[in-house]
Scaffold this motif. Structure first.
Motif, mmCIF file in Angstrom:
data_model
loop_
_atom_site.group_PDB
_atom_site.id
_atom_site.type_symbol
_atom_site.label_atom_id
_atom_site.label_comp_id
_atom_site.label_asym_id
_atom_site.label_seq_id
_atom_site.Cartn_x
_atom_site.Cartn_y
_atom_site.Cartn_z
ATOM 1 N N VAL A 242 -4.374 10.880 -12.220
ATOM 2 C CA VAL A 242 -4.102 11.945 -11.250
ATOM 3 C C VAL A 242 -3.067 12.920 -11.812
ATOM 4 O O VAL A 242 -3.226 14.143 -11.730
ATOM 5 C CB VAL A 242 -3.635 11.350 -9.913
ATOM 6 C CG1 VAL A 242 -3.132 12.447 -8.981
ATOM 7 C CG2 VAL A 242 -4.770 10.582 -9.242
ATOM 8 N N LEU A 243 -1.997 12.392 -12.393
ATOM 9 C CA LEU A 243 -0.966 13.254 -12.967
ATOM 10 C C LEU A 243 -1.504 14.061 -14.143
ATOM 11 O O LEU A 243 -1.164 15.232 -14.310
ATOM 12 C CB LEU A 243 0.222 12.410 -13.418
ATOM 13 C CG LEU A 243 1.002 11.696 -12.297
ATOM 14 C CD1 LEU A 243 2.106 10.833 -12.886
ATOM 15 C CD2 LEU A 243 1.581 12.693 -11.310
ATOM 16 N N SER A 244 -2.364 13.454 -14.950
ATOM 17 C CA SER A 244 -2.955 14.181 -16.079
ATOM 18 C C SER A 244 -3.879 15.288 -15.598
ATOM 19 O O SER A 244 -3.932 16.365 -16.195
ATOM 20 C CB SER A 244 -3.729 13.207 -16.983
ATOM 21 O OG SER A 244 -2.871 12.217 -17.507
ATOM 22 N N THR A 245 -4.599 15.046 -14.527
ATOM 23 C CA THR A 245 -5.491 16.067 -13.977
ATOM 24 C C THR A 245 -4.691 17.248 -13.430
ATOM 25 O O THR A 245 -5.109 18.395 -13.545
ATOM 26 C CB THR A 245 -6.373 15.472 -12.885
ATOM 27 O OG1 THR A 245 -7.046 14.316 -13.389
ATOM 28 C CG2 THR A 245 -7.414 16.482 -12.411
ATOM 29 N N GLY A 246 -3.537 16.974 -12.849
ATOM 30 C CA GLY A 246 -2.684 18.062 -12.360
ATOM 31 C C GLY A 246 -2.165 18.948 -13.472
ATOM 32 O O GLY A 246 -1.821 20.106 -13.231
ATOM 33 N N ARG A 247 -2.121 18.408 -14.702
ATOM 34 C CA ARG A 247 -1.655 19.205 -15.846
ATOM 35 C C ARG A 247 -2.823 19.682 -16.699
ATOM 36 O O ARG A 247 -2.654 19.931 -17.902
ATOM 37 C CB ARG A 247 -0.706 18.378 -16.715
ATOM 38 C CG ARG A 247 0.575 17.954 -16.004
ATOM 39 C CD ARG A 247 1.577 17.381 -16.987
ATOM 40 N NE ARG A 247 1.051 16.189 -17.637
ATOM 41 C CZ ARG A 247 1.240 14.944 -17.210
ATOM 42 N NH1 ARG A 247 1.956 14.742 -16.124
ATOM 43 N NH2 ARG A 247 0.743 13.913 -17.867
ATOM 44 N N GLY B 123 -3.116 24.258 -10.778
ATOM 45 C CA GLY B 123 -2.735 22.889 -11.119
ATOM 46 C C GLY B 123 -2.299 22.094 -9.902
ATOM 47 O O GLY B 123 -2.644 20.913 -9.764
ATOM 48 N N LEU C 172 -4.136 18.792 -8.403
ATOM 49 C CA LEU C 172 -3.394 17.556 -8.207
ATOM 50 C C LEU C 172 -3.584 17.011 -6.795
ATOM 51 O O LEU C 172 -3.829 15.815 -6.613
ATOM 52 C CB LEU C 172 -1.909 17.808 -8.480
ATOM 53 C CG LEU C 172 -0.963 16.627 -8.268
ATOM 54 C CD1 LEU C 172 -1.291 15.495 -9.226
ATOM 55 C CD2 LEU C 172 0.481 17.068 -8.446
ATOM 56 N N ASN D 190 -5.709 13.599 -6.108
ATOM 57 C CA ASN D 190 -4.940 12.533 -5.469
ATOM 58 C C ASN D 190 -5.603 12.077 -4.173
ATOM 59 O O ASN D 190 -5.679 10.869 -3.882
ATOM 60 C CB ASN D 190 -3.520 13.011 -5.209
ATOM 61 C CG ASN D 190 -2.643 11.928 -4.616
ATOM 62 O OD1 ASN D 190 -2.177 11.032 -5.310
ATOM 63 N ND2 ASN D 190 -2.393 12.017 -3.320
ATOM 64 N N SER E 278 -3.080 5.990 -5.409
ATOM 65 C CA SER E 278 -2.779 7.404 -5.546
ATOM 66 C C SER E 278 -1.288 7.563 -5.792
ATOM 67 O O SER E 278 -0.519 6.602 -5.718
ATOM 68 C CB SER E 278 -3.205 8.192 -4.310
ATOM 69 O OG SER E 278 -2.540 7.688 -3.152
#
Length: 334
Positions: free
Chosen positions: A255-260, A314, A318, A322, A332
């Motif tokens: 999830v954190l990687s997708t936000g970036r 982004g 995220l 999530n 999540s």
């Protein structure tokens, strides 16, 4: 006797209600007193917390005031407040720009390629090392795999240019030995993305695997012992014990990687760019840098608008990913 017990219970309830009401009237004062008492008792911990909070305020929240120049025609001579307000004109300019489509496509391709290639490999490495019983071999593999993480980006790119040089590089020597013409890998647009992604995988796999190894170290050994007694093979124990243990951590990191996803490594991309591969190497971060600081006319408003748009996209990604992870896997970030 029953009447007496009932009167005593009623009196106790009234006294409890009175005390509860008194606590409610003094809750704000008592909360502040308890807070200051906690701070005095643990002032060392709050002192350690002060610097990270100060850094967050100075470098993350304070710059949000300057984000309004994305909606202005900013000029350093007039300042932020005196610069004319233009609304969404800078965003419309980016959407109508011929650079919009290639920059967005290049950023998304590099991001998702890096995510797909780099996300599962640390998990596989951690699962494999967790099954190794020889401590010396395991420690040696860990050290070899996470050592590249501590090499700076400039050095990594310099190594790539040396190894892939069309005349003196390792690939050139090998091609000449085989009687073939040496390719110019760093100038080939078709090879740029593969070199960027897989060099990043090589650099970060070992360090990323440390997180998963730490999670695997918390798995109860009794689960593996019971599985061995029941006749489970090594692959079955990995599938039914280790992987479910890694799933919550893996989902949070995903999830954190997708936000970036729009945060492609600026330094590495910029250093690897050349006039030959610029068509596939120009991403949002490098484009913003060139427009805002390298162009003859420094267009701060336009570059800020692009950067702000990237941040908004982004954030939306995220939140969406999530929410989907929470609905599908119950794991999540929040």
């Amino acid at each position: 006797m029953p009447v007496l017990i009932s009167d005593q219970a009623t009196s106790a309830r009234n006294a409890g209600a009175y005390r509860f009401g008194a606590r409610r009237r003094l809750s704000g004062r008592e909360a502040r007193a308890k807070l200051w008492l906690r701070i005095r008792r643990n002032w060392q911990l709050y002192a350690l917390l002060f610097l990270p909070i100060l850094w967050l305020i100075v470098f993350r929240y304070a710059p949000m005031y300057g984000a309004q120049i994305a909606f202005r025609q900013y000029s350093p001579a007039f300042g932020i407040e005196a610069s004319p307000w233009v609304g969404l004109a800078n965003f419309e300019r980016f959407f109508n720009s011929p650079k919009f489509e290639p920059v967005i496509v290049n950023t998304l391709v590099l991001s998702f390629y890096s995510l797909v290639a780099g996300f599962p490999i640390p998990i596989l490495l951690a699962l494999s090392l967790n099954q190794v019983k020889a401590r010396l071999f395991r420690s040696s593999v860990q050290m070899i795999t996470y050592a590249p993480h501590f090499i700076s980006t400039v050095v990594i790119v310099g190594m790539l240019f040396q190894f892939l040089h069309p005349r003196v590089g390792f690939t050139a020597v090998l091609a000449n030995a085989l009687g073939m013409s040496a390719p110019n890998w760093m100038g080939d647009p078709d090879a740029f993305r593969h070199i960027f992604v897989w060099s990043g995988v090589w650099q970060e796999t070992g360090f990323s695997a440390i997180i998963y190894l730490a999670v695997l170290s918390t798995v109860d050994p009794a689960l593996h012992e019971a599985a061995v007694v029941d006749g489970a093979s090594r692959l079955q124990r990995i599938r039914y014990i280790d992987i479910p243990s890694l799933l919550p951590t893996a989902m949070v990191l995903l999830v954190l990687s997708t936000g970036r996803v729009l945060e492609v490594a600026f330094e590495k991309v910029y250093l690897m760019q050349s006039p030959l591969n610029l068509g596939v190497a120009e991403v949002i971060n490098t484009y913003v840098y060139k427009v805002g600081l390298l162009s003859p006319i420094l267009d701060f408003s336009y570059s800020t608008a692009i950067g702000l748009l990237k941040g908004i996209v982004g954030l939306l990604l995220l939140i969406t990913v999530n929410h989907a992870a929470r609905r599908l896997t119950a794991n999540s970030v929040w």
